[in-house]
Design a protein around this motif. Structure first.
Motif, mmCIF file in Angstrom:
data_model
loop_
_atom_site.group_PDB
_atom_site.id
_atom_site.type_symbol
_atom_site.label_atom_id
_atom_site.label_comp_id
_atom_site.label_asym_id
_atom_site.label_seq_id
_atom_site.Cartn_x
_atom_site.Cartn_y
_atom_site.Cartn_z
ATOM 1 N N TYR A 50 -25.887 -3.094 -27.225
ATOM 2 C CA TYR A 50 -25.572 -1.667 -27.181
ATOM 3 C C TYR A 50 -26.044 -1.012 -28.474
ATOM 4 O O TYR A 50 -25.921 -1.593 -29.547
ATOM 5 N N ALA A 61 -26.998 6.852 -27.081
ATOM 6 C CA ALA A 61 -26.157 5.666 -26.937
ATOM 7 C C ALA A 61 -26.550 4.922 -25.672
ATOM 8 O O ALA A 61 -26.916 5.540 -24.673
ATOM 9 N N THR A 83 -17.710 5.143 -23.342
ATOM 10 C CA THR A 83 -17.870 4.895 -24.769
ATOM 11 C C THR A 83 -17.341 6.111 -25.508
ATOM 12 O O THR A 83 -17.691 7.246 -25.182
ATOM 13 N N HIS A 84 -16.486 5.849 -26.464
ATOM 14 C CA HIS A 84 -15.861 6.914 -27.253
ATOM 15 C C HIS A 84 -16.301 6.795 -28.705
ATOM 16 O O HIS A 84 -16.432 5.687 -29.229
ATOM 17 N N THR A 93 -15.827 11.441 -25.721
ATOM 18 C CA THR A 93 -16.482 10.518 -24.805
ATOM 19 C C THR A 93 -17.972 10.811 -24.910
ATOM 20 O O THR A 93 -18.415 11.912 -24.586
ATOM 21 N N HIS A 95 -20.560 8.532 -23.767
ATOM 22 C CA HIS A 95 -21.374 7.867 -22.749
ATOM 23 C C HIS A 95 -20.433 7.272 -21.707
ATOM 24 O O HIS A 95 -19.433 6.663 -22.065
ATOM 25 N N SER A 96 -20.740 7.479 -20.446
ATOM 26 C CA SER A 96 -19.899 6.889 -19.404
ATOM 27 C C SER A 96 -20.709 6.690 -18.138
ATOM 28 O O SER A 96 -21.758 7.305 -17.940
ATOM 29 N N THR A 117 -25.684 -0.841 -19.037
ATOM 30 C CA THR A 117 -25.021 0.440 -19.289
ATOM 31 C C THR A 117 -25.918 1.652 -19.084
ATOM 32 O O THR A 117 -25.416 2.761 -18.944
ATOM 33 N N ILE A 141 -16.028 3.624 -33.059
ATOM 34 C CA ILE A 141 -16.727 3.671 -31.774
ATOM 35 C C ILE A 141 -16.145 2.543 -30.943
ATOM 36 O O ILE A 141 -16.047 1.401 -31.410
ATOM 37 N N TYR A 142 -15.721 2.870 -29.726
ATOM 38 C CA TYR A 142 -15.147 1.852 -28.844
ATOM 39 C C TYR A 142 -15.508 2.151 -27.395
ATOM 40 O O TYR A 142 -15.931 3.254 -27.060
ATOM 41 N N MET A 143 -15.347 1.145 -26.545
ATOM 42 C CA MET A 143 -15.633 1.282 -25.118
ATOM 43 C C MET A 143 -14.397 0.884 -24.330
ATOM 44 O O MET A 143 -13.737 -0.104 -24.661
ATOM 45 N N LEU A 162 -16.270 -1.469 -31.130
ATOM 46 C CA LEU A 162 -17.671 -1.676 -31.478
ATOM 47 C C LEU A 162 -17.980 -1.358 -32.936
ATOM 48 O O LEU A 162 -18.859 -1.964 -33.535
#
Length: 174
Positions: A50, A61, A83-84, A93, A95-96, A117, A141-143, A162
């Motif tokens: 990623y 992203a 992804t936040h 947010t 990316h989703s 992704t 940054i986290y998912m 992340l």
């Protein structure tokens, strides 16, 4: 002696070029671009490959692969990730994607044991001054991965961290 003077002259010219290349024609320092190759794990998932790129012009992203640990095949009728990025303590947010599948005739789902992704490119994120953000303004940054187990009929979700901004003592970024 002549060789030593050439070496000093070369060093001075190189230093001058490096210093001048940091300025554009308006005399302002050119802002940095930030590239973050990210990976992480939760209890069930592993994310590799990623990437996040932050520039003064945009935010990109993606390009990662989510794999279920210890599963070669896993059928589900629902899968989602978000992804936040927490920027200056505000959660966005960035990316989703989600997949829903319903086949009443067969009861089958889709295999989510390995999912790519994809990627997104968005506009720039601005700070409270109206300037493009820099990496030092990114706190976390986290998912979040969500899915449904067809056999159990239950939804599950897990968080994959992340990036966590290091303390000032641990980095040169601040």
């Amino acid at each position: 002696m002549l060789q030593k003077n050439k070496g000093i002259l070369y060093l001075l010219i190189t230093t001058l070029i490096v210093l001048l290349s940091g300025c554009n024609n308006s005399g302002k320092l050119v802002k940095n671009n930030y590239f973050l190759p990210l990976h992480g794990e939760s209890q069930t998932w592993s994310l590799t490959g990623y990437e996040v790129m932050i520039t003064p012009e945009n935010f990109k992203a993606g390009n990662g692969t989510l794999k279920m640990k210890n599963e070669e095949k896993y059928l589900s009728d629902f899968f989602q990730f978000e992804t936040h990025a927490v920027i200056n303590n505000e959660d966005f947010t960035v990316h989703s994607n989600s997949i829903e599948f319903s086949s009443p005739e067969t009861g089958d789902g889709i295999d989510i044991a390995e999912i790519t992704t994809g990627a997104i490119e968005s506009g720039k994120y601005l700070n409270e001054k109206g300037d493009p953000i820099s990496l030092k303004e990114v706190n976390v940054i986290y998912m979040i991965v969500k899915w449904r187990d067809i056999n159990k009929g239950a939804y599950a979700n897990e968080r994959i961290d992340l990036f966590v901004k290091p303390n000032k003592e641990e980095t040169f970024l601040n």
